[in-house]
Design a protein around this motif. Structure first.
Motif, PDB file in Angstrom:
ATOM      1  N   LEU A 133       0.859  -1.180   0.000  1.00  0.00           N
ATOM      2  CA  LEU A 133       0.000   0.000   0.000  1.00  0.00           C
ATOM      3  C   LEU A 133       0.897   1.233   0.000  1.00  0.00           C
ATOM      4  N   ALA A 134       0.547   2.212  -0.820  1.00  0.00           N
ATOM      5  CA  ALA A 134       1.279   3.476  -0.827  1.00  0.00           C
ATOM      6  C   ALA A 134       0.268   4.601  -0.671  1.00  0.00           C
ATOM      7  N   THR A 135       0.435   5.421   0.351  1.00  0.00           N
ATOM      8  CA  THR A 135      -0.504   6.509   0.612  1.00  0.00           C
ATOM      9  C   THR A 135       0.115   7.843   0.237  1.00  0.00           C
ATOM     10  N   ALA A 136      -0.735   8.770  -0.186  1.00  0.00           N
ATOM     11  CA  ALA A 136      -0.273  10.102  -0.572  1.00  0.00           C
ATOM     12  C   ALA A 136      -1.385  11.110  -0.327  1.00  0.00           C
ATOM     13  N   LEU A 137      -1.008  12.352  -0.154  1.00  0.00           N
ATOM     14  CA  LEU A 137      -1.958  13.455  -0.003  1.00  0.00           C
ATOM     15  C   LEU A 137      -1.588  14.517  -1.016  1.00  0.00           C
ATOM     16  N   ASP A 138      -2.537  14.911  -1.880  1.00  0.00           N
ATOM     17  CA  ASP A 138      -2.215  15.897  -2.905  1.00  0.00           C
ATOM     18  C   ASP A 138      -2.541  17.307  -2.430  1.00  0.00           C
ATOM     19  N   ASP A 139      -2.199  18.294  -3.250  1.00  0.00           N
ATOM     20  CA  ASP A 139      -2.365  19.693  -2.852  1.00  0.00           C
ATOM     21  C   ASP A 139      -3.826  20.100  -2.738  1.00  0.00           C
ATOM     22  N   ALA A 140      -4.726  19.326  -3.347  1.00  0.00           N
ATOM     23  CA  ALA A 140      -6.155  19.647  -3.272  1.00  0.00           C
ATOM     24  C   ALA A 140      -6.791  19.100  -1.998  1.00  0.00           C
ATOM     25  N   GLY A 141      -6.005  18.375  -1.199  1.00  0.00           N
ATOM     26  CA  GLY A 141      -6.537  17.823   0.035  1.00  0.00           C
ATOM     27  C   GLY A 141      -7.156  16.446  -0.126  1.00  0.00           C
ATOM     28  N   PRO A 243      -0.681  11.873  -7.938  1.00  0.00           N
ATOM     29  CA  PRO A 243      -0.282  12.889  -6.975  1.00  0.00           C
ATOM     30  C   PRO A 243       1.151  12.671  -6.518  1.00  0.00           C
ATOM     31  N   GLU A 244       1.709  13.738  -5.987  1.00  0.00           N
ATOM     32  CA  GLU A 244       3.035  13.615  -5.397  1.00  0.00           C
ATOM     33  C   GLU A 244       2.948  12.732  -4.158  1.00  0.00           C
ATOM     34  N   ARG A 245       3.809  11.737  -4.065  1.00  0.00           N
ATOM     35  CA  ARG A 245       3.748  10.805  -2.954  1.00  0.00           C
ATOM     36  C   ARG A 245       4.497  11.384  -1.758  1.00  0.00           C
ATOM     37  N   ARG A 246       3.820  11.370  -0.619  1.00  0.00           N
ATOM     38  CA  ARG A 246       4.445  11.908   0.599  1.00  0.00           C
ATOM     39  C   ARG A 246       4.759  10.808   1.606  1.00  0.00           C
ATOM     40  N   THR A 247       3.958   9.785   1.624  1.00  0.00           N
ATOM     41  CA  THR A 247       4.240   8.687   2.538  1.00  0.00           C
ATOM     42  C   THR A 247       3.995   7.388   1.812  1.00  0.00           C
ATOM     43  N   THR A 248       4.778   6.390   2.128  1.00  0.00           N
ATOM     44  CA  THR A 248       4.589   5.078   1.527  1.00  0.00           C
ATOM     45  C   THR A 248       4.705   4.029   2.599  1.00  0.00           C
ATOM     46  N   GLY A 249       4.233   2.840   2.234  1.00  0.00           N
ATOM     47  CA  GLY A 249       4.379   1.723   3.153  1.00  0.00           C
ATOM     48  C   GLY A 249       3.068   1.093   3.502  1.00  0.00           C
ATOM     49  N   ARG A 250       3.100   0.180   4.452  1.00  0.00           N
ATOM     50  CA  ARG A 250       1.937  -0.567   4.872  1.00  0.00           C
ATOM     51  C   ARG A 250       2.189  -1.087   6.274  1.00  0.00           C
ATOM     52  N   PRO A 251       1.118  -1.425   6.997  1.00  0.00           N
ATOM     53  CA  PRO A 251       1.314  -1.974   8.326  1.00  0.00           C
ATOM     54  C   PRO A 251       2.008  -3.325   8.240  1.00  0.00           C
ATOM     55  N   PRO A 252       2.630  -3.802   9.333  1.00  0.00           N
ATOM     56  CA  PRO A 252       3.261  -5.123   9.326  1.00  0.00           C
ATOM     57  C   PRO A 252       2.225  -6.210   9.007  1.00  0.00           C
TER      58      PRO A 252
END
Length: 258
Positions: A133-141, A243-252
């Motif tokens: 899983l890769a999470t991101a938040l874009d400039d539009a919220g 979107p520009e990726r700011r955080t990546t990863g996933r829970p264990p």
């Protein structure tokens, strides 16, 4: 019912210990697995009630019976849990009706022969069992979660928790986009996760988009009649800019269930 899920699962587990004294000798791992199984039953019952489609619940029970019988465990082991749910939900007629249909599903299986011992508990399209899983938040919220791999028994909770983490933001995102271009499988628990995320997003006032749907996912949504719940586009439609990726990863990952 969704808000009282934790207490409902706790009450059912306590009732199971009274009715099945052998549970008192369970290891911590066995208790956790039993709690997960009860929670999944409650999740599917909730999703079925939410969509007014009892097949989501009965199909899940049927699938669960397949898993149990593959381990040479009688499907009737589910009876005490369903009975306890009926007692806990006695003031909810629709829930009682769906539980009755679940009991009928078990009745219909009684005449079926047990599957061969070689039957697999789980099939994966990835030999290396990759899920990311890769999470991101874009400039539009808007929040974005990119899904890669099989969305199934082992990984559905990971996606649900990642989505809930996005929705807990203050303020919550205007929209939550699930990018499914890399999704290689969606089984019944994967579908339940999507329905649960839909419910949580609605409660947070966030629009949920399921984008880049592969053909297998679109087929599951259409067969179950849930495709109308999700805004988004198929994989062969034009996709929005990444979107520009700011955080990546996933829970264990939890230990693989035998």
């Amino acid at each position: 019912m969704l808000r009282s899920k934790r207490q409902l699962v706790k009450n059912v587990l306590a009732g199971l210990e009274d009715r099945l004294p052998a549970m008192r000798g369970y290891t911590e791992a066995q208790r956790e697995r039993t709690a997960e199984d009860v929670a999944h039953i409650v999740d599917f019952l909730t999703c079925a009630l939410y969509t007014d489609d009892s097949r989501l619940f009965t199909d899940f029970l049927d699938w669960t019976c397949d898993v149990l019988e593959a381990r040479r465990v009688p499907a009737r082991v589910l009876d005490p849990g369903l009975a306890l749910l009926r007692e806990e939900l006695k003031d909810f007629p629709r829930a009682l009706g769906f539980l009755a249909r679940g009991r009928a599903t078990l009745d219909e299986r009684d005449a079926r022969p047990l599957p061969p011992r070689t039957r697999a508990h789980r099939m994966t399209t990835h030999p290396d069992d990759t899920f990311e899983l890769a999470t991101a938040l874009d400039d539009a919220g808007d929040a974005h979660i990119r899904i890669t791999g099989d969305l199934d028994w082992d990984t559905a909770d990971d996606l649900t928790e990642a989505a809930r983490a996005c929705l807990r933001a203050d303020p919550p995102p205007r929209r939550l986009h699930l990018d499914c271009a890399g999704m290689t499988l969606c089984d019944s628990l994967g579908l339940a996760a999507l329905l649960m995320i839909h419910r949580c997003a609605a409660e947070a006032g966030t629009g949920l988009h399921v984008d880049n749907r592969p053909a297998h996912l679109q087929r599951v949504l259409q067969i179950t009649g849930t495709d109308h719940l999700f805004v988004g586009h198929a994989a062969d439609d034009a996709a929005p800019a990444e979107p520009e990726r700011r955080t990546t990863g996933r829970p264990p990952r939890p230990p693989h269930r035998p």
